[in-house]
Write a protein that holds these residues in place. Structure first.
Motif, PDB file in Angstrom:
ATOM      1  N   UNK A  97     104.797  -0.040  54.421  1.00  0.00           N
ATOM      2  CA  UNK A  97     103.503  -0.388  53.842  1.00  0.00           C
ATOM      3  C   UNK A  97     102.498   0.742  54.067  1.00  0.00           C
ATOM      4  N   UNK A  98     102.482   1.280  55.273  1.00  0.00           N
ATOM      5  CA  UNK A  98     101.541   2.355  55.596  1.00  0.00           C
ATOM      6  C   UNK A  98     101.827   3.634  54.828  1.00  0.00           C
ATOM      7  N   UNK A  99     103.110   3.835  54.466  1.00  0.00           N
ATOM      8  CA  UNK A  99     103.500   5.099  53.837  1.00  0.00           C
ATOM      9  C   UNK A  99     103.406   5.085  52.316  1.00  0.00           C
ATOM     10  N   UNK A 100     103.304   3.909  51.703  1.00  0.00           N
ATOM     11  CA  UNK A 100     103.224   3.884  50.240  1.00  0.00           C
ATOM     12  C   UNK A 100     101.895   4.456  49.772  1.00  0.00           C
ATOM     13  N   UNK A 101     101.922   5.101  48.635  1.00  0.00           N
ATOM     14  CA  UNK A 101     100.726   5.720  48.068  1.00  0.00           C
ATOM     15  C   UNK A 101     100.356   5.116  46.708  1.00  0.00           C
ATOM     16  N   UNK A 106     109.820   6.420  43.114  1.00  0.00           N
ATOM     17  CA  UNK A 106     109.532   7.620  43.905  1.00  0.00           C
ATOM     18  C   UNK A 106     108.643   7.282  45.094  1.00  0.00           C
ATOM     19  N   UNK A 107     107.662   6.404  44.889  1.00  0.00           N
ATOM     20  CA  UNK A 107     106.783   5.994  45.986  1.00  0.00           C
ATOM     21  C   UNK A 107     107.574   5.272  47.069  1.00  0.00           C
ATOM     22  N   UNK A 108     108.450   4.373  46.679  1.00  0.00           N
ATOM     23  CA  UNK A 108     109.274   3.660  47.660  1.00  0.00           C
ATOM     24  C   UNK A 108     110.252   4.586  48.358  1.00  0.00           C
ATOM     25  N   UNK A 109     110.823   5.520  47.606  1.00  0.00           N
ATOM     26  CA  UNK A 109     111.787   6.452  48.204  1.00  0.00           C
ATOM     27  C   UNK A 109     111.148   7.254  49.332  1.00  0.00           C
ATOM     28  N   UNK A 110     109.946   7.778  49.070  1.00  0.00           N
ATOM     29  CA  UNK A 110     109.303   8.567  50.131  1.00  0.00           C
ATOM     30  C   UNK A 110     108.845   7.677  51.290  1.00  0.00           C
ATOM     31  N   UNK A 111     108.406   6.446  50.984  1.00  0.00           N
ATOM     32  CA  UNK A 111     107.963   5.559  52.045  1.00  0.00           C
ATOM     33  C   UNK A 111     109.127   5.118  52.936  1.00  0.00           C
ATOM     34  N   UNK A 112     110.276   4.910  52.345  1.00  0.00           N
ATOM     35  CA  UNK A 112     111.442   4.480  53.114  1.00  0.00           C
ATOM     36  C   UNK A 112     112.035   5.609  53.961  1.00  0.00           C
ATOM     37  N   UNK A 113     111.673   6.830  53.645  1.00  0.00           N
ATOM     38  CA  UNK A 113     112.211   7.976  54.388  1.00  0.00           C
ATOM     39  C   UNK A 113     111.343   8.343  55.594  1.00  0.00           C
ATOM     40  N   UNK A 114     110.172   7.695  55.726  1.00  0.00           N
ATOM     41  CA  UNK A 114     109.257   8.031  56.833  1.00  0.00           C
ATOM     42  C   UNK A 114     109.841   7.551  58.163  1.00  0.00           C
TER      43      UNK A 114
END
Length: 378
Positions: free
Chosen positions: A311-315, A370-378
């Protein structure tokens, strides 16, 4: 002062408005004849007093009744007002209600606390056990499909067959009439939060009931007393939003399936809850009961901390409650949606601490993914 209060505005030549004007008035001047009493005694008069109805509400109700294939519709001030009017107009002390353990949070409070305080017997059972739980003594069955936020389905035809004499009420907010028409499956009364997909722009709070004219008249009497008004401007916005409803829902369906498929293949995701996926345990039922699978989904990560990090990482996705708007929303279900339930109640509703609920919006699906992909990689 009189001239200010009664301006002489000439009616020039021209046509009639293409869009219904907003009737921003609380009351209407009535004819000085017995017709005034007939208007006052009518069910949901459109031009008497705005708590009773309005031309803008009548326009939205006409559209919504047609969408559901219903005789009539009643517009009220919120989805919970619709749920409350549907149940309170059909129960009394001694009424036996069967409902699911998995419902929208405020509906659970109504079922667990408010109705029992009025002497109503409420049996809450696991969602898939509803057909087996009803019997000859059941007066009312209240279901929600897909349920919020587990995306579990209730087999409406099976419930109808198991309880042929009970009043069957269904919350169709997640599916919408674009994907499921509960009245065609034997449901008596449908409730929806019009705040969500029906309006579709995150700028209205409203609710709707659809069903037979008799049931809607009964619900209107309850709403007349409790006063959950859908004011003219909100009704006007809702009618405007409904003009693009099928276009929006087609996009929500496509985007929801694309995002669910991405999450299904991601190694950090423990489970994806979306009936459109072949892996969903009720996919076959979804294919029979739904024309499309909607824009709502939930997915579970290993821990609550992992869910909060996403949640914190999504943009692109907004951390906000509600759903069904043009923008994508992501919410931690346990702490934001089911705040008012106990841990035991959340567990009974299938709410895992690592669960995230998503309302997939109308953006390009590649951008959401793309937003979920980057958020899940944090």
């Amino acid at each position: 002062m009189t001239d200010l209060l009664h301006p002489a505005v000439p009616h020039g030549p021209g046509g009639t408005p293409l869009t219904l004007p907003i009737y921003q008035t609380s009351t209407y001047e009535l004819p000085r004849s017995p017709a005034a009493a007939e208007i006052a005694a009518a069910v949901a008069p459109a031009a008497f007093y705005t708590r009773y109805g309005s031309p803008n509400a009548r326009e939205a109700e006409t559209i919504l009744a047609k969408l559901d294939g219903a005789e009539a519709a009643l517009l009220v001030g919120s989805g919970m007002a619709a749920v409350s009017a549907a149940l309170l107009s059909n129960v009394r002390a001694g009424t036996r209600v069967v409902a699911q353990t998995s419902h929208y949070t405020a509906a659970l409070t109504l079922l667990r606390t408010v109705l029992p305080s009025l002497g109503v017997h409420v049996d809450l059972v696991p969602q898939q056990d509803v057909p087996a739980a009803v019997g000859p003594a059941t007066d009312v069955v209240y279901v929600e499909t897909p349920s919020n936020p587990t995306m579990t389905l209730t087999d409406l035809a099976a419930v109808r067959a198991a309880a042929p004499n009970a009043l069957l009420i269904a919350d169709n907010t997640f599916a919408t009439p674009y994907n499921t028409r509960p009245l065609d499956l034997g449901v008596d009364l449908v409730v929806q939060s019009a705040t969500k997909y029906l309006n579709g722009h995150s700028d209205v709070t409203a609710g709707v009931l659809t069903g037979s004219a008799q049931l809607i008249a009964r619900a209107w009497e309850t709403a007349r007393v409790l006063g959950p008004v859908c004011h003219p401007f909100e009704a006007w916005l809702l009618a405007r939003g409904l003009k693009t409803f099928p276009l929006r829902m087609a996009r929500h369906n496509a985007n929801g399936l694309a995002v669910a498929a991405f999450l299904q293949g991601h190694p950090a995701v423990r489970a994806v809850h979306y009936p459109g996926l072949p892996e969903h345990p009720q996919h076959e039922l979804a294919g029979r009961q739904m024309a499309g699978f909607g824009g709502m989904l939930s997915f579970t990560l290993g821990t609550e901390a992992a869910a909060q990090r996403v949640v914190e990482a999504t943009r692109l996705a907004h951390n906000a409650v509600s759903l069904g708007g043009t923008e994508t929303l992501i919410t931690h279900a346990a702490s934001l949606v089911f705040t008012h339930q106990t841990e035991q109640e959340r567990t009974a509703s299938g709410i895992d601490p690592g669960m995230l609920r998503m309302s997939i919006g109308l953006e390009e699906p590649e951008d959401i993914i793309a937003d979920l992909r980057q958020a899940l990689s944090v």
